[in-house]
Design a protein around this motif. Structure first.
Motif, PDB file in Angstrom:
ATOM      1  N   ALA A 142       0.847  -1.195   0.000  1.00  0.00           N
ATOM      2  CA  ALA A 142       0.000   0.000   0.000  1.00  0.00           C
ATOM      3  C   ALA A 142       0.879   1.241   0.000  1.00  0.00           C
ATOM      4  N   ASN A 143       0.250   2.356  -0.292  1.00  0.00           N
ATOM      5  CA  ASN A 143       0.953   3.618  -0.458  1.00  0.00           C
ATOM      6  C   ASN A 143       1.316   4.252   0.887  1.00  0.00           C
ATOM      7  N   PRO A 144       2.600   4.623   1.087  1.00  0.00           N
ATOM      8  CA  PRO A 144       2.971   5.305   2.326  1.00  0.00           C
ATOM      9  C   PRO A 144       2.666   6.798   2.305  1.00  0.00           C
ATOM     10  N   ARG A 145       2.442   7.373   1.128  1.00  0.00           N
ATOM     11  CA  ARG A 145       2.234   8.817   1.018  1.00  0.00           C
ATOM     12  C   ARG A 145       0.946   9.205   1.745  1.00  0.00           C
ATOM     13  N   GLY A 146       1.041  10.130   2.642  1.00  0.00           N
ATOM     14  CA  GLY A 146      -0.123  10.556   3.397  1.00  0.00           C
ATOM     15  C   GLY A 146      -0.415   9.711   4.613  1.00  0.00           C
ATOM     16  N   ALA A 147       0.349   8.633   4.850  1.00  0.00           N
ATOM     17  CA  ALA A 147       0.163   7.771   6.026  1.00  0.00           C
ATOM     18  C   ALA A 147      -1.285   7.350   6.183  1.00  0.00           C
TER      19      ALA A 147
END
Length: 597
Positions: A585-590
């Protein structure tokens, strides 16, 4: 495994798998929780395209949960209102809300759980509240004046106590919870069987109390929209009753032992395949991954594919076999040179002449760079407003009038049986249209993607689907199901997803490494969102990309704009690989979350 753009949604989906549900049950549950957890990115009044692998059927299928334009929505009707572009907000831009029908079709045909069970987590979170994300607070803050001045029903829902909810506070939507409770109650009263209850719920939504509230609100109210004027809606109960979600054959393309599947060209999905068809003629393995040659080649291929999107895609007869054919792509590949193109260059598949919207006509008459190719060269163009549209952010851009430069949600699921789902729910954003007070949600604004010009594949026509940007992805490897993936991001979806796929196939990265890799995308072509602007030659890159590569790209003519180090792309993925299930999953933006066991 479940991977999505919000941790609560992923956890809810995983709970379904742990309690014996399959991937389809989990995807539906996750989708309904996303409506509550990310209301600025999707809602019940929106839409959902879905790609799936059924282990029982041994095939990939596409579910179209994209609603159509109302019967009264014509170019002439909008012209009579003095409009040459569909507003980005308000009631005029509404299409039939297709998300509910899409999720119900997935659940009925491939799932096993009941309506009450899949809706229970969403009802719980709508009743008791979810943590307010920073972006939810920022979005509501941006449209606070619009809500308080012009859209009081939205203020009542999204400004609790008359104030913008603070990040980290609890935000509930009890009216939406009651809407879903009533659906369950009516479904259970109508039938004792799972299938009968799902049919009854669909009927309640598209012919019963939901449809009645939508139709009355659309016909009986009028609101200020992004045109600056006050307009009522065109959507009727008959429009909802005539529509139903469908199962379709996906579009596909074979690439180096993989077959990638997308929705049909009524949406932008096949631009992913066109990029692969162009890139198949290059030895990307010989290029340095994320080096200047690599980024330049991938970007220039994207420009050509998206130019074809503008000329050829829509809910119409689209020549996909020609667009993906080797001869056509060999010809198109010759247009990719050592320098960045600043022109919009659609092709001529099968010898057909491309036709672009009138405002994209060349400011200066030019001819194709290569004689005999039959390729028009379209000069630089600007939005209808004459302003430059900013599209660099990984999150959606919201303006004070509620207009959105598109973002959405995404969910991927794989279960122990081998079933897989990739879905991209979107639309019905809290800021897109006034809240219907009896239902707790607003209508979508996807009709803004139609052109108000006759004779184009994406022209506004009653009963047709807008050429949406929503674009889930699925891939097999050596004929076996392998990867379900996707991202929010409007027009960037089929650039970020391509970059991710290439990072795995050519960069040798695992799923998480591929998501984490420095991201880039072009803003060269017209946006699908109001006011339909573009920025020819502009290339957005994360600042983690090598500075030497950035300098070389600029030398080649790209107008590079360096964004924050973790700002572009919001991908998630699940895979069946080497006897294991995998997810990332995407880490950007937590905010994104992948979970499995």
């Amino acid at each position: 495994m479940v991977a999505s753009t919000h941790w609560l949604a992923s956890a809810a989906g995983m709970g379904v798998l742990e309690r014996g549900g399959n991937a389809f049950d989990a995807a539906v549950t996750t989708g309904f929780v996303l409506q509550v957890a990310e209301p600025h990115l999707n809602g019940p009044g929106g839409e959902v395209p879905i790609l799936l692998w059924s282990e029982a059927e041994q095939r990939v299928s596409a579910v179209c949960g994209q609603g159509v334009a109302p019967a009264a929505a014509t170019v002439e009707r909008f012209a009579a209102l003095g409009l040459d572009v569909v507003p980005g907000t308000g009631l005029l831009a509404a299409t039939v809300p297709g998300a509910f029908g899409g999720w119900m079709l997935l659940l009925e045909r491939w799932g096993t759980w009941s309506l009450a069970d899949v809706l229970a987590p969403a009802i719980h979170y709508a009743e008791h509240g979810v943590p307010v994300l920073d972006r939810i607070a920022a979005t509501i803050g941006t449209v606070e004046e619009l809500f308080t001045r012009d859209w009081p029903t939205s203020a009542a829902t999204w400004l609790p106590g008359g104030r913008v909810p603070a990040p980290g506070s609890r935000l509930a939507n009890p009216v939406l919870a009651e809407t879903y409770r009533r659906l369950v109650a009516e479904a259970e009263a109508a039938s004792s069987s799972r299938e009968g209850q799902l049919a009854a719920a669909r009927s309640a939504w598209y012919e019963g109390f939901v449809a009645e509230a939508v139709a009355a609100f659309s016909a009986g109210t009028a609101w200020r929209d992004s045109s600056g004027e006050v307009h009522g809606g065109l959507l009727t109960g008959d429009d909802l009753a005539r529509w139903s979600a469908t199962v379709e054959e996906p579009a596909g393309f074979d690439y180096r032992g993989h077959t990638v599947y997308k929705t049909g060209p009524w949406g932008q999905g096949p631009v992913f395949l066109q990029q692969l068809a162009l890139l198949a003629g290059y030895d990307l393995d010989a290029m340095e991954f994320l080096g200047a040659d690599y980024v330049h080649t991938v970007t220039e291929a994207a420009k050509l594919a998206f130019a074809d999107r503008e000329a050829w895609y829509g809910d119409a007869d689209v020549p996909m076999s020609d667009l993906l054919g080797p001869a056509y792509n060999e010809e198109r590949r010759r247009l990719i040179g050592p320098e960045a193109s600043l022109e919009l260059r659609p092709g001529s598949p099968g010898g057909r002449d491309p036709r672009l919207p009138a405002y994209l006509a060349p400011a200066t008459a030019t001819t194709g760079n290569r004689p005999g190719l039959g390729e028009p060269t379209i000069a630089r163009h600007t939005p209808l407003t004459g302003t430059r549209e900013q599209t660099g952010a990984g999150e959606q851009v919201v303006t004070p009038d509620g207009a959105v430069r598109g973002d959405t949600c995404h969910v991927d699921v794989v279960d122990r049986f081998g079933n897989m789902v990739s879905a991209t729910p979107s639309g019905g954003w809290l800021q897109s249209s006034p809240t219907i007070p009896e239902l707790g949600f607003c209508l979508g604004t996807r009709a803004q993607m139609f052109w108000l010009q006759e004779g184009l594949p994406a022209s506004l026509r009653p009963g047709t689907r807008p050429r949406t940007t929503l674009s889930p992805s699925f891939a097999t490897r050596d004929g076996r199901p392998w990867l379900a993936f996707g991202t929010p991001g409007g027009d960037q979806q089929d650039q970020w997803s391509v970059n991710f796929f290439l990072a795995v196939v050519h960069g040798g990265l695992n799923l998480q490494e591929a998501i984490d890799a420095p991201m880039f995308h072009s803003a060269h072509f017209p946006s699908s969102f109001f006011p339909r602007g573009s920025r020819p030659g502009v290339l957005h890159v994360e600042e983690r990309l090598d500075p030497g590569v950035v300098a070389e790209l600029r030398r080649r003519g790209h107008e590079v704009e360096v964004e924050g180090p973790w700002s572009l792309g919001r991908l998630s993925a699940v895979a069946r690989d080497g006897g294991f299930l995998k997810a990332a999953a995407n880490p950007r933006g937590a905010q994104g979350y992948a979970v499995g066991r």
